[in-house]
Design an enzyme around this catalytic site. Structure first.
Site, PDB file in Angstrom:
ATOM      1  CE1 TYR A 252     -38.368  53.529  11.309  1.00 15.29           C
ATOM      2  CE2 TYR A 252     -37.032  52.645  12.921  1.00 15.29           C
ATOM      3  CZ  TYR A 252     -37.949  52.648  12.185  1.00 15.29           C
ATOM      4  OH  TYR A 252     -38.815  51.132  12.220  1.00 15.29           O
TER       5      TYR A 252
ATOM      6  N   GLY B 275     -10.628  41.027  32.196  1.00 14.57           N
ATOM      7  CA  GLY B 275     -10.757  39.394  32.473  1.00 14.57           C
ATOM      8  C   GLY B 275     -11.897  38.969  33.582  1.00 14.57           C
TER       9      GLY B 275
ATOM     10  N   GLY C 291     -14.015  41.072  24.872  1.00 15.60           N
ATOM     11  CA  GLY C 291     -15.123  42.334  24.617  1.00 15.60           C
ATOM     12  C   GLY C 291     -15.222  43.309  25.798  1.00 15.60           C
TER      13      GLY C 291
ATOM     14  CB  SER D 212      -5.840  44.438  27.568  1.00 14.85           C
ATOM     15  OG  SER D 212      -6.603  43.713  26.798  1.00 14.85           O
ATOM     16  CD  GLU D 213      -7.941  45.662  22.712  1.00 13.40           C
ATOM     17  OE1 GLU D 213      -7.455  46.848  22.391  1.00 13.40           O
ATOM     18  OE2 GLU D 213      -7.800  44.757  22.217  1.00 13.40           O
TER      19      GLU D 213
ATOM     20  CG  HIS E 287     -13.609  39.211  20.472  1.00 13.93           C
ATOM     21  ND1 HIS E 287     -12.659  38.570  21.187  1.00 13.93           N
ATOM     22  CD2 HIS E 287     -13.122  40.495  20.403  1.00 13.93           C
ATOM     23  CE1 HIS E 287     -11.869  39.460  21.747  1.00 13.93           C
ATOM     24  NE2 HIS E 287     -11.792  40.630  21.151  1.00 13.93           N
TER      25      HIS E 287
ATOM     26  CG  HIS F  86      -9.198  41.956  17.560  1.00 12.24           C
ATOM     27  ND1 HIS F  86      -8.219  42.580  18.320  1.00 12.24           N
ATOM     28  CD2 HIS F  86     -10.200  41.757  18.494  1.00 12.24           C
ATOM     29  CE1 HIS F  86      -8.690  43.038  19.311  1.00 12.24           C
ATOM     30  NE2 HIS F  86      -9.775  42.345  19.593  1.00 12.24           N
TER      31      HIS F  86
ATOM     32  CG  HIS G  70     -13.600  45.539  21.347  1.00 13.80           C
ATOM     33  ND1 HIS G  70     -13.459  45.258  20.165  1.00 13.80           N
ATOM     34  CD2 HIS G  70     -12.734  44.808  22.193  1.00 13.80           C
ATOM     35  CE1 HIS G  70     -12.534  44.168  20.013  1.00 13.80           C
ATOM     36  NE2 HIS G  70     -11.982  43.896  20.992  1.00 13.80           N
TER      37      HIS G  70
ATOM     38  CE1 TYR H  34     -33.461  49.651   5.441  1.00 13.50           C
ATOM     39  CE2 TYR H  34     -33.920  48.061   3.833  1.00 13.50           C
ATOM     40  CZ  TYR H  34     -34.294  48.801   5.061  1.00 13.50           C
ATOM     41  OH  TYR H  34     -35.366  48.339   5.992  1.00 13.50           O
TER      42      TYR H  34
END
Length: 217
Positions: free
Chosen positions: A207, A44, A28, A73-74, A94, A154, A92, A113
């Site tokens: 809201y 890492g 993540g 890496s992302e 996992h 993923h 991101h 909803y």
């Protein structure tokens, strides 16, 4: 230190990832955009060891500006999201239920909803090797008109105009995936119609309440 507030905020939310069950180990990554710069988690590094100084700052083309460690890496995926959406933060993960569901369906349908908070049913981006431009493009495509998508086989990605909103979205998305998996294990879930999701989308847009000023002491 460049983007000091954004880097500190990233550290704060990274420390929540494992307790909230959104990642395993160092999987993540998070980022926040400010103008033409992006603060993003390094690759890492254990989240307990992360400090604001170790959160890298990069330009929108990926060039390092103030980054003592290699970025996640992302990074291409984060940059593609900023290029194609108005997001100011990306989360991101996992998380277990969402990752499991990403191997079973092409979208998370309107099981509840609260799917409206993402703009409607959440698509599953086509699988591609992590860290690649192909994955980045698949994710950007799946996010069209949405604030979240699942990454096939993923994990997940959620976006927002603040890191708090993107992170909250990740928590809600995992809950929705868990609800769907449990319901589907017992039979065929009853889904909500598009007009109801649109109605809820308009309602939740207003809201929430701000804390009264006279209590902010």
């Amino acid at each position: 230190m460049l983007l000091e507030a954004e880097r500190r905020e990233i550290v704060e939310y990274c420390r929540k990832l494992r307790p909230d069950g959104l990642v395993v180990g160092t999987s993540g990554n998070l980022s926040v955009r400010s103008g033409d710069l992006v603060a993003v988690t390094p690759s890492g590094l254990d989240y307990d060891e992360l400090t604001p100084e170790l959160v890298g700052v990069h330009r929108l083309d990926g060039t390092a500006v103030e980054a003592p460690l290699a970025p996640t890496s992302e990074l291409p995926m984060h940059l593609a999201v900023y290029e194609r959406t108005g997001a100011r933060a990306v989360v991101h993960t996992h998380s277990t239920a969402a990752t499991a569901l990403s191997t079973l369906v092409d979208e998370l349908p309107a099981i509840h909803y609260l799917i409206a908070m993402f703009g409607g049913p959440v698509r599953v981006a086509r699988y591609a090797t992590y860290g690649t431009r192909e994955l980045a493009e698949n994710v950007a495509e799946a996010l069209a008109g949405r604030t979240a998508c699942l990454l096939g086989n993923h994990g997940t990605i959620t976006i927002g105009d603040t890191l708090a909103k993107a992170y909250s979205g990740a928590v809600y998305l995992e809950w929705l995936c868990e609800v769907y998996l449990r319901a589907a294990a017992c039979g065929t879930p009853r889904l909500l119609p598009p007009e109801e999701i649109e109605l809820v989308r308009r309602k939740i847009a207003t809201y929430g309440q701000a804390r009264p000023r006279d209590l902010e002491r």
